[in-house]
Enzyme design. Structure first.
Site, short mmCIF file in Angstrom:
data_model
loop_
_atom_site.label_atom_id
_atom_site.label_comp_id
_atom_site.label_asym_id
_atom_site.label_seq_id
_atom_site.Cartn_x
_atom_site.Cartn_y
_atom_site.Cartn_z
N SER A 92 0.84 -1.19 0.00
CA SER A 92 0.00 0.00 0.00
C SER A 92 0.89 1.26 0.00
O SER A 92 1.69 1.43 -0.91
CB SER A 92 -0.97 -0.05 1.18
OG SER A 92 -1.96 0.94 1.08
N ASN A 116 -0.13 -4.21 -3.76
CA ASN A 116 -1.34 -3.38 -3.63
C ASN A 116 -1.00 -1.90 -3.73
O ASN A 116 -1.39 -1.08 -2.90
CB ASN A 116 -2.05 -3.68 -2.32
CG ASN A 116 -2.43 -5.15 -2.18
OD1 ASN A 116 -1.61 -5.95 -1.74
ND2 ASN A 116 -3.64 -5.50 -2.59
N HIS A 236 -7.22 -6.05 -0.51
CA HIS A 236 -6.15 -5.12 -0.13
C HIS A 236 -5.16 -5.69 0.87
O HIS A 236 -3.97 -5.38 0.81
CB HIS A 236 -6.75 -3.83 0.42
CG HIS A 236 -5.72 -2.73 0.57
ND1 HIS A 236 -5.11 -2.15 -0.50
CD2 HIS A 236 -5.19 -2.14 1.68
CE1 HIS A 236 -4.26 -1.23 -0.10
NE2 HIS A 236 -4.27 -1.21 1.23
#
Length: 259
Positions: A92, A116, A236
């Site tokens: 992320s 991600n 995610h």
């Protein structure tokens, strides 16, 4: 329990979990989390490599730092947490930091893995995430429900409970700073990706609504030594929910770039 808190060492002002011996792998977590989000990767990778998983500034046991407003500021904070060339793996916002390190400090990066990661958000997506960042006051703990629902939908699990605990205990000002930097960054620039000299792996989940498969595939296509893996039925929090697939890909990639 797999998400049990682990001891830390101090690495250039950041608290970090360290394990194993050998060539270096650095694991960078996302906004609101802490190094234990990598517990399953630490266990798998440290059998062959020296793994360092720092808490980002203002997260876990790392103190809040002033004047961190951009992803590149967080990348600068991480540079002192490892010595010499390493495989950098990020999830992320951690993936955005990892790609920034690979672009700006290529002599320190043998390979990069972006899990991600976002790339060229739509205007609608950018407005939504920036609105969420603007609602944070940096003083009170943010309600974690929205983030958890985006990450896990409405499914209960040990992984969701661990993330809920981390989101509820992260320093509010550290969370606001990191989320704001994340929200106002569109992801790596095209020219930065085209200029990467190290091998790069982009992985995301087939069910990921924000860091979409199309984003990972586009970044891989722009990167000279890039490739993409899309994990079926994953979303995610793929490193936590699909560790076997993620770990197998990381071990294969590490064997290639750290040999």
């Amino acid at each position: 329990m797999i998400w049990t808190t682990r001891p830390r060492s101090e690495r250039s002002g950041l608290a970090a979990i360290e394990a194993g011996e050998g060539a270096q792998i650095v694991l960078l977590h996302g906004v609101g989390l802490r190094a234990e989000a990598w517990n399953r990767q630490i266990d798998a990778l440290s059998k062959r490599y020296h793994v360092t998983a720092p808490d980002m500034p203002g997260h876990g046991d790392s103190a809040v730092r002033p004047n961190l407003t951009r992803v590149s500021d967080y990348a600068d904070a991480v540079l002192g947490a490892f010595d010499g060339p390493a495989l950098i793996v990020g999830h992320s916002m951690g993936a955005m930091i990892a790609l920034d390190l690979a672009a700006r400090a290529p002599e320190r990066v043998r390979g990069v893995v972006a899990l991600n990661a976002i790339f060229e958000r739509s205007s609608t997506a950018a407005e939504a995430v920036q609105k969420r960042a603007a609602e944070l006051d940096g003083v009170t703990v943010a309600d974690p429900t929205g983030a958890l629902d985006r990450w896990f939908e409405d499914q209960g699990s040990d992984e969701r409970e661990a993330c809920c605990d981390w989101l509820c205990t992260v320093a509010p000002d550290g969370y606001k700073a990191a989320y704001s930097a994340f929200a106002h960054d569109l992801g790596p620039r095209r020219d930065a990706l085209a200029g990467l000299t190290c091998p790069a792996l982009f992985m995301t989940g087939a069910s990921e609504p924000n860091s979409t498969p199309a984003m990972s595939e586009a970044m891989a296509a722009l990167t000279p030594k890039g490739r993409a893996i899309i994990v079926p039925d994953a979303a995610h929090m793929m490193p936590m929910t699909h560790p076997e697939v993620v770990n197998a890909a990381l071990l294969d990639f590490a064997a290639e770039v750290l040999s």
